[in-house]
Write an enzyme that holds these catalytic residues in place. Structure first.
Site, short mmCIF file in Angstrom:
data_model
loop_
_atom_site.label_atom_id
_atom_site.label_comp_id
_atom_site.label_asym_id
_atom_site.label_seq_id
_atom_site.Cartn_x
_atom_site.Cartn_y
_atom_site.Cartn_z
N CYS A 115 -9.65 -3.50 -10.18
CA CYS A 115 -9.24 -2.26 -9.51
C CYS A 115 -7.88 -2.41 -8.85
O CYS A 115 -7.42 -1.51 -8.15
CB CYS A 115 -10.29 -1.82 -8.49
SG CYS A 115 -10.54 -3.01 -7.17
N GLU B 217 -10.65 -11.33 -4.01
CA GLU B 217 -9.25 -11.16 -3.59
C GLU B 217 -8.67 -12.42 -2.96
O GLU B 217 -7.49 -12.44 -2.61
CB GLU B 217 -9.14 -10.03 -2.56
CG GLU B 217 -9.67 -8.70 -3.05
CD GLU B 217 -9.36 -7.58 -2.09
OE1 GLU B 217 -8.41 -6.85 -2.33
OE2 GLU B 217 -10.11 -7.43 -1.10
N ASP C 105 -4.17 -8.23 -4.03
CA ASP C 105 -4.27 -9.25 -3.01
C ASP C 105 -4.45 -10.63 -3.63
O ASP C 105 -3.86 -11.60 -3.17
CB ASP C 105 -5.44 -8.95 -2.06
CG ASP C 105 -5.00 -7.95 -1.01
OD1 ASP C 105 -3.93 -8.14 -0.42
OD2 ASP C 105 -5.71 -6.96 -0.81
N HIS D 218 0.82 -1.21 0.00
CA HIS D 218 0.00 0.00 0.00
C HIS D 218 0.85 1.26 0.00
O HIS D 218 0.44 2.30 -0.50
CB HIS D 218 -0.99 -0.02 1.16
CG HIS D 218 -2.08 -1.00 0.92
ND1 HIS D 218 -2.06 -2.26 1.42
CD2 HIS D 218 -3.19 -0.89 0.15
CE1 HIS D 218 -3.12 -2.92 0.99
NE2 HIS D 218 -3.83 -2.11 0.22
C1 PEP Z 1 -6.37 -5.17 -4.46
O1 PEP Z 1 -6.11 -5.95 -3.56
O2 PEP Z 1 -6.10 -5.38 -5.66
C2 PEP Z 1 -7.03 -3.89 -4.15
C3 PEP Z 1 -7.43 -3.09 -5.09
O3 PEP Z 1 -7.16 -3.56 -2.84
P1 PEP Z 1 -5.94 -3.01 -1.96
O4 PEP Z 1 -4.77 -2.79 -2.88
O5 PEP Z 1 -6.39 -1.77 -1.31
O6 PEP Z 1 -5.72 -4.12 -1.00
MG MG Z 2 -6.99 -5.65 -1.64
#
Ligand code: PEP
Ligand code: MG
Length: 581
Positions: free
Chosen positions: A501, A430, A454, A189
């Protein structure tokens, strides 16, 4: 000093030329012999660090909300450890007798004590080794904090051992030109935040602290993954030119941002933006995004106290307002793993990535979840908004959330409070379990979004922040490709929109593959939306579909990559492939 080139993994593109500033918590890893005249200062630093940690734990304890009261005992135990004589006296004795700096003395003492506990037969005592290590980290960071008090600026090229997302958000980013860390992975992140905030970043630089010195001049090349320490005049000239060239290129991509995302053969893909915090909102209007495909709501929970319904309501109204009539998808609180609430830290789950994260935490802490759902439902009154759930692994989690939403909606209605009566509920895929039941999930929700960051890590059994297994981060692994296809087909079987996403949505090869699998929407950082649209405009969905079919039959990830590279070669500007790979 002599010119030196070191390497790291580029996670946020760009070039920076500036001076290195070592972040205080890197002091935790300092190993320095000291002179006799420094002994008393180092001892004082240890005592001050203990006082700082106790003070901050007491403050955390005082602010624990009633619904998380079980954390009081854990924090009290940590406070005891932070002032434990075995740790403090042990470290002080080492400073005096071995003439080593406070950080080194502390880490030796912690290691010794932790191994002593670890070797104990009683499982309870043996597990205390973890607590000792954790408090050692806190004391080490506090030592850094004491040193930082004498420094008034944190600008230039930041060098840190590791940075949590909460830490990045707290930094005053205005003066920061680049971020360099020893730890971290491509889809951590922190990396995602750096990308969104347009700060070039390199992670996994194992030799960083062997070479980086405070105030040394450096060039960060976050395209090629290299840092030139003490560059010569010709390096500086070359990189100044590249920097100007890249800025011009970004400007050109932005100019074309408003053009539609329609492929050469006429297929439209919705391209939306991922927003992590209000700071990124200003980039939304010029990005050409068709709304917000992922609003990561957790970032406003990471600062300290839990936000109340009113402040969340205001925040969500601002988000909806910035998107005009375009869709906004609120991802419900996804704390846990590397985004932990200050109070969650005290739980120190043995493996937080496999712990109480996302929807699991929300359903366990129902009142925190209800506060958020109420705020979203109220802010979504008359708006084009939706809710999306992270880290789902069972149908029961979706059903429980639906029940809560129904209860809150009835309550808001009976009190005459304006709200969205029939908000859409989407699910992020995920976890491998969610892939396997994606058919049933699609049947029980309104839309699907694939969280490729994830999903890839849970599928490959690698931690997204762990540089030692970063070599297994391969979104073109045949197993992952099959998962993507299964999810997209499941969603379409039930007539649901399916989007990506995760960071794969901003990867040239990923875009080609997903287009070939008939993806409906892609969502990426506003900064990358113009480039995603540009890539789509240069691809032919039929060519991508035949390539995706070939990829499904292929066992070798390298061959799949080669096929995609060939397809992209003629149609996409090489400078655009920087986005991830
Ligand atoms: C992901 O896991 O691809 C996602 C978009 O969520 P995050 O990156 O916030 O875990
Ligand atoms: Mg995620």
């Amino acid at each position: 000093m002599a010119r030196k080139v070191i390497r790291g993994v580029p996670v946020s593109p760009g070039i920076a030329i500036g001076e290195i500033q070592i972040l205080p918590d890197a002091i935790l890893y300092e190993k320095r012999h000291i002179s006799s005249s420094e002994v008393e200062n180092e001892i004082e630093a240890i005592k001050n660090a203990s006082a700082t940690v106790c003070g901050s734990l007491e403050e955390t304890s005082a602010n624990i909300p009633p619904n998380l009261s079980e954390y009081h005992d854990v924090i009290a135990a940590q406070t005891e450890l932070a002032r434990d004589a075995r740790i403090l006296d042990g470290a002080i004795a080492r400073v005096r007798h071995k003439k080593i700096c406070a950080a080194w003395a502390l880490s030796e003492t912690i290691e010794e004590l932790a191994s002593l506990f670890k070797s104990m037969a009683d499982p309870y005592l043996s597990e205390r080794a973890q607590d000792i290590k954790l408090i050692g980290k806190c004391l080490g960071s506090a030592l850094g904090g004491c040193a930082a008090a004498t420094r008034n600026d944190l600008g230039g090229i930041l060098a840190a051992y590791d940075l949590s997302p909460a830490h990045v958000l707290k930094l005053k980013l205005d003066g920061i030109q680049a971020i360099l860390t020893v730890e971290g992975g491509i889809s951590s992140h922190t990396a995602i935040l750096a990308r969104g905030l347009k700060v070039p970043a390199l992670v996994g630089i194992s030799s960083l602290f062997a070479h980086a010195r405070n105030n040394a001049t450096a060039i960060v090349d976050a395209f090629r993954g290299q840092i030139i320490l003490d560059p010569d005049a010709s390096d500086l000239e070359k990189y100044q030119k590249s920097l100007n060239h890249y800025n011009l290129f970004e400007q050109n991509a932005k100019d074309a941002a408003k053009l539609p995302a329609v492929t050469v053969d006429g297929k439209t893909v919705k391209v939306r933006a991922n927003i992590d915090n209000l700071r990124e909102l200003s980039a939304l209007p010029n990005s050409g995004a068709a709304g917000i495909g992922l609003y990561r709501t957790e970032f406003s929970y990471l600062g300290g106290e839990l936000p109340d319904e009113e402040s969340l309501h205001n925040e969500y109204c601002a988000i909806i307002g910035s998107a005009g009539s375009q869709k906004v998808i609120f991802r419900t609180l996804d704390v846990g793993a590397d985004k932990i609430l200050p109070v969650q830290e005290a739980l120190h789950e043995p493996n937080p990535a496999l712990g109480l994260r996302g929807i699991r935490f929300c359903l366990k802490k129902e009142d925190i979840f209800v506060t958020q759902l109420r705020a979203i439902l109220r802010a979504s009154h008359g708006a084009n908004a939706a809710i999306m759930l992270p880290m789902v692994s069972t149908l029961a989690e979706i059903a429980a959330t639906r029940q809560l939403i129904a209860k809150i909606t009835a309550d808001l209605a009976s009190n005459g409070i304006p709200h969205a009566p029939n908000i859409e509920l989407g699910v992020m895929i995920e976890t491998p379990a969610a892939v396997m039941i994606s058919d049933a999930i699609a049947a029980s929700c309104d839309f699907i979004s694939i969280g490729t960051n994830d999903l890839l890590h849970y599928l490959m059994a690698i931690d997204r922040n762990n540089r030692h297994v970063a070599y297994l981060h391969d979104p073109l692994h045949p197993a992952f490709i099959r998962c993507l296809k299964q999810i997209i087909d499941s969603a379409h079987k039930h007539g649901r929109e399916v989007s990506v996403c995760g960071e794969l949505a901003a990867d040239a090869a990923g875009i080609a593959l997903l287009l070939g699998m008939d993806i409906d929407a892609l969502s990426g950082s506003p900064r990358f939306v113009p480039a995603i649209k540009h890539i789509l405009r240069n691809l032919n969905s039929r060519d991508c579909a035949s390539l995706a079919r070939m990829a499904m039959d292929e066992q070798d990830g390298e061959k799949i990559k080669k096929l995609l590279d060939e397809l992209l070669h003629d149609s996409v500007d090489t400078r655009l492939r920087f986005i991830i790979h």
